[in-house]
Design a protein around this motif. Structure first.
Motif, PDB file in Angstrom:
ATOM      1  N   ARG A  89       0.943  -1.237  -0.047  1.00 55.18           N
ATOM      2  CA  ARG A  89      -0.124  -0.020   0.081  1.00 55.18           C
ATOM      3  C   ARG A  89       0.892   1.202   0.020  1.00 55.18           C
ATOM      4  O   ARG A  89       0.490   2.305  -0.779  1.00 55.18           O
ATOM      5  N   TRP A  90       2.062   1.380   0.653  1.00 51.90           N
ATOM      6  CA  TRP A  90       2.778   2.528   0.757  1.00 51.90           C
ATOM      7  C   TRP A  90       3.281   2.923  -0.346  1.00 51.90           C
ATOM      8  O   TRP A  90       3.483   4.239  -0.623  1.00 51.90           O
ATOM      9  N   GLU A  91       3.115   2.156  -1.293  1.00 50.58           N
ATOM     10  CA  GLU A  91       3.751   2.526  -2.784  1.00 50.58           C
ATOM     11  C   GLU A  91       2.987   3.498  -3.523  1.00 50.58           C
ATOM     12  O   GLU A  91       3.395   4.208  -4.393  1.00 50.58           O
ATOM     13  N   LEU A  92       1.559   3.491  -3.257  1.00 51.13           N
ATOM     14  CA  LEU A  92       0.615   4.233  -4.140  1.00 51.13           C
ATOM     15  C   LEU A  92       0.693   5.587  -4.124  1.00 51.13           C
ATOM     16  O   LEU A  92       0.494   6.237  -5.173  1.00 51.13           O
ATOM     17  N   GLU A  93       0.808   6.175  -2.930  1.00 47.61           N
ATOM     18  CA  GLU A  93       0.853   7.598  -2.741  1.00 47.61           C
ATOM     19  C   GLU A  93       2.041   8.301  -3.615  1.00 47.61           C
ATOM     20  O   GLU A  93       1.849   9.116  -4.571  1.00 47.61           O
ATOM     21  N   PRO A  94       3.337   7.664  -3.736  1.00 45.66           N
ATOM     22  CA  PRO A  94       4.464   8.108  -4.473  1.00 45.66           C
ATOM     23  C   PRO A  94       4.400   7.994  -5.941  1.00 45.66           C
ATOM     24  O   PRO A  94       4.467   8.553  -6.646  1.00 45.66           O
ATOM     25  N   LEU A  95       3.404   6.836  -6.403  1.00 46.44           N
ATOM     26  CA  LEU A  95       3.392   6.483  -7.657  1.00 46.44           C
ATOM     27  C   LEU A  95       2.199   7.528  -8.239  1.00 46.44           C
ATOM     28  O   LEU A  95       2.325   8.058  -9.241  1.00 46.44           O
ATOM     29  N   GLU A  96       1.150   7.719  -7.211  1.00 49.69           N
ATOM     30  CA  GLU A  96       0.220   8.674  -7.973  1.00 49.69           C
ATOM     31  C   GLU A  96       0.773  10.150  -7.845  1.00 49.69           C
ATOM     32  O   GLU A  96       0.610  11.004  -8.729  1.00 49.69           O
ATOM     33  N   ALA A  97       1.717  10.368  -7.009  1.00 44.04           N
ATOM     34  CA  ALA A  97       2.296  11.863  -6.932  1.00 44.04           C
ATOM     35  C   ALA A  97       3.253  12.152  -8.142  1.00 44.04           C
ATOM     36  O   ALA A  97       3.016  13.192  -8.868  1.00 44.04           O
ATOM     37  N   LEU A  98       4.023  10.826  -8.762  1.00 47.47           N
ATOM     38  CA  LEU A  98       4.664  11.024  -9.915  1.00 47.47           C
ATOM     39  C   LEU A  98       3.671  11.213 -11.280  1.00 47.47           C
ATOM     40  O   LEU A  98       4.004  11.974 -12.198  1.00 47.47           O
ATOM     41  N   ALA A  99       2.691  10.275 -11.143  1.00 46.20           N
ATOM     42  CA  ALA A  99       1.518  10.321 -12.144  1.00 46.20           C
ATOM     43  C   ALA A  99       1.015  11.862 -12.537  1.00 46.20           C
ATOM     44  O   ALA A  99       0.748  12.295 -13.585  1.00 46.20           O
ATOM     45  N   ALA A 100       0.795  12.528 -11.273  1.00 44.21           N
ATOM     46  CA  ALA A 100       0.327  13.824 -11.398  1.00 44.21           C
ATOM     47  C   ALA A 100       1.396  14.675 -12.134  1.00 44.21           C
ATOM     48  O   ALA A 100       0.882  15.569 -12.651  1.00 44.21           O
ATOM     49  N   GLN A 101       2.509  14.462 -11.549  1.00 40.96           N
ATOM     50  CA  GLN A 101       3.468  15.415 -12.123  1.00 40.96           C
ATOM     51  C   GLN A 101       3.875  15.146 -13.592  1.00 40.96           C
ATOM     52  O   GLN A 101       3.958  16.116 -14.298  1.00 40.96           O
ATOM     53  N   TRP A 102       3.450  13.731 -13.883  1.00 39.61           N
ATOM     54  CA  TRP A 102       3.760  13.639 -15.422  1.00 39.61           C
ATOM     55  C   TRP A 102       2.724  14.213 -16.122  1.00 39.61           C
ATOM     56  O   TRP A 102       2.947  14.711 -17.330  1.00 39.61           O
ATOM     57  N   ALA A 103       1.725  14.388 -15.546  1.00 33.69           N
ATOM     58  CA  ALA A 103       0.563  14.926 -16.230  1.00 33.69           C
ATOM     59  C   ALA A 103       0.596  16.512 -16.493  1.00 33.69           C
ATOM     60  O   ALA A 103       0.259  17.043 -17.295  1.00 33.69           O
ATOM     61  N   ASP A 104       1.148  17.149 -15.362  1.00 40.91           N
ATOM     62  CA  ASP A 104       1.281  18.614 -15.395  1.00 40.91           C
ATOM     63  C   ASP A 104       2.424  18.815 -16.560  1.00 40.91           C
ATOM     64  O   ASP A 104       2.256  19.849 -17.140  1.00 40.91           O
ATOM     65  N   ALA A 105       3.468  17.988 -16.683  1.00 48.84           N
ATOM     66  CA  ALA A 105       4.264  18.250 -17.608  1.00 48.84           C
ATOM     67  C   ALA A 105       3.931  17.850 -18.981  1.00 48.84           C
ATOM     68  O   ALA A 105       4.813  17.985 -20.025  1.00 48.84           O
ATOM     69  N   GLY A 106       2.729  16.964 -19.119  1.00 52.52           N
ATOM     70  CA  GLY A 106       2.379  16.687 -20.665  1.00 52.52           C
ATOM     71  C   GLY A 106       3.154  15.292 -21.005  1.00 52.52           C
ATOM     72  O   GLY A 106       3.210  15.010 -22.199  1.00 52.52           O
ATOM     73  N   HIS A 107       3.592  14.614 -19.999  1.00 58.20           N
ATOM     74  CA  HIS A 107       4.363  13.340 -19.997  1.00 58.20           C
ATOM     75  C   HIS A 107       3.455  12.184 -20.834  1.00 58.20           C
ATOM     76  O   HIS A 107       2.077  11.937 -20.479  1.00 58.20           O
ATOM     77  N   PRO A 108       4.121  11.524 -22.058  1.00 60.82           N
ATOM     78  CA  PRO A 108       3.020  10.653 -22.786  1.00 60.82           C
ATOM     79  C   PRO A 108       2.663   9.475 -21.752  1.00 60.82           C
ATOM     80  O   PRO A 108       1.509   8.768 -22.269  1.00 60.82           O
ATOM     81  N   GLY A 109       3.200   9.288 -20.777  1.00 67.16           N
ATOM     82  CA  GLY A 109       2.734   7.909 -19.928  1.00 67.16           C
ATOM     83  C   GLY A 109       1.945   8.519 -18.732  1.00 67.16           C
ATOM     84  O   GLY A 109       1.416   7.817 -17.917  1.00 67.16           O
TER      85      GLY A 109
END
Length: 326
Positions: free
Chosen positions: A63-83
């Motif tokens: 479970r502890w992994e999900l918050e950092p993964l979601e934070a990275l996903a949000a960062q990618w979204a803000d930057a227009g990352h294709p992933g």
């Protein structure tokens, strides 16, 4: 996050590796080419870890992994990352698996929005994002919204040239479950049987998909009083999952609970105590498996407890049932 997500150092997750990479990425003096190299390394590590999370069953530990993964996903979204769309979807689905529905919805909605904006409404990824959000809506009883999304996703996937039978079968199955919940049994059964035929015909075989379709059809047959066929299909699903996944997988617990419900109804119809004994044994085993994988406070474990209490009440063991219902 951690470079070796969920790797262990003295029994604790080792986080330092990826943090060091990220620190280097933001250093002003880092050359642009080095920043790109480090960003690619982060992306590769994340993809590898998500592949592991897709197959994990020990969600209390992961479970502890999900918050950092979601934070990275949000960062990618803000930057227009294709992933970004993919990683947001992964984050939402994993939160949903933990029963954290309020945490699951924001990344799933953002994933859908990105898929619509970047790929359009006829793209398979948009259909997949619709299906993910619809599954959450089903879990939270937003049936009308879920049905519209599932029918739209099915239309998109059937219109592909050629259609991906795996995706079509999955969408048919999800929509059939919704139809069953709303009493539209004939249409639901037609979709379930169509999905089962697709999955059984696939080469190479995918036994887990077949087991899910068998389970779904067994539950519909149970609901419509065709108990013997339901029990036969349910046992086949259990045997398939145990062979493919081992005896401690959450899917096996689902199979056991489904079979136990059918056996309980058979007992109530025929009075043969063999059925109630088998139902109780299956429910106790399912409870043990789910506690192992999800911990004590997961909604699935609560459902297991209620199922077992029902058996105890049926057999007039009220003193045993009472502590479970507190």
């Amino acid at each position: 996050t951690g470079r070796r997500l969920l790797s262990q150092t003295n029994g604790r997750p080792a986080l330092a590796g990826l943090q060091r990479i990220l620190q280097q990425v933001i250093l002003v003096e880092s050359p642009e080419n080095r920043i790109k190299e480090l960003a690619l390394e982060v992306e590769g590590l994340v993809k590898k870890r998500v592949l592991v999370l897709e197959t994990t069953t020990r969600w209390v530990e992961a479970r502890w992994e999900l918050e950092p993964l979601e934070a990275l996903a949000a960062q990618w979204a803000d930057a227009g990352h294709p992933g970004a769309e993919w990683l947001l979807s992964q984050s939402g689905v994993r939160w949903q698996q933990l029963g954290e529905w309020s945490l699951a919805e924001p990344p799933l909605r953002r994933s859908l929005s990105i898929a619509e904006e970047t790929l359009g409404k006829n793209h398979p990824n948009y259909a997949a994002a619709l299906g993910n959000l619809a599954a959450l809506f089903l879990d939270t009883d937003r049936i009308d919204e879920a049905e519209g999304m599932l029918r739209e996703a099915l239309t998109i996937e059937e219109s592909q040239s050629p259609p991906d039978d795996r995706k079509v079968a999955l969408r048919l199955s999800s929509l059939a479950l919704l139809l069953q919940r709303t009493g539209r049994m004939i249409e639901a059964e037609q979709m379930m049987r169509r999905a089962l035929i697709m999955d059984e015909a696939r080469v190479p075989a995918e036994p887990q998909a077949v087991a899910v379709r068998l389970n779904n059809l067994a539950l519909l047959l149970h609901a419509t009083g065709r108990l013997e066929e339901a029990a036969r299909l349910s046992r086949r699903a259990l045997d398939t999952d145990q062979l493919a996944l081992g005896g401690q997988h959450p899917a096996v617990a689902v199979d056991l609970n489904n079979l136990a419900q059918i056996e309980l109804t058979l007992f109530m119809r025929h009075g043969d105590e063999r059925w109630i004994d088998e139902a109780e044994a299956a429910m106790r085993r399912a409870w043990e498996i789910d506690r192992l994988n999800f911990g004590e406070n997961h909604p699935t474990v609560a459902s297991d407890i209620n199922n077992l209490a029902e058996v105890l009440i049926t057999t007039r063991r009220l003193a045993e049932a009472e502590p479970l219902l507190r």
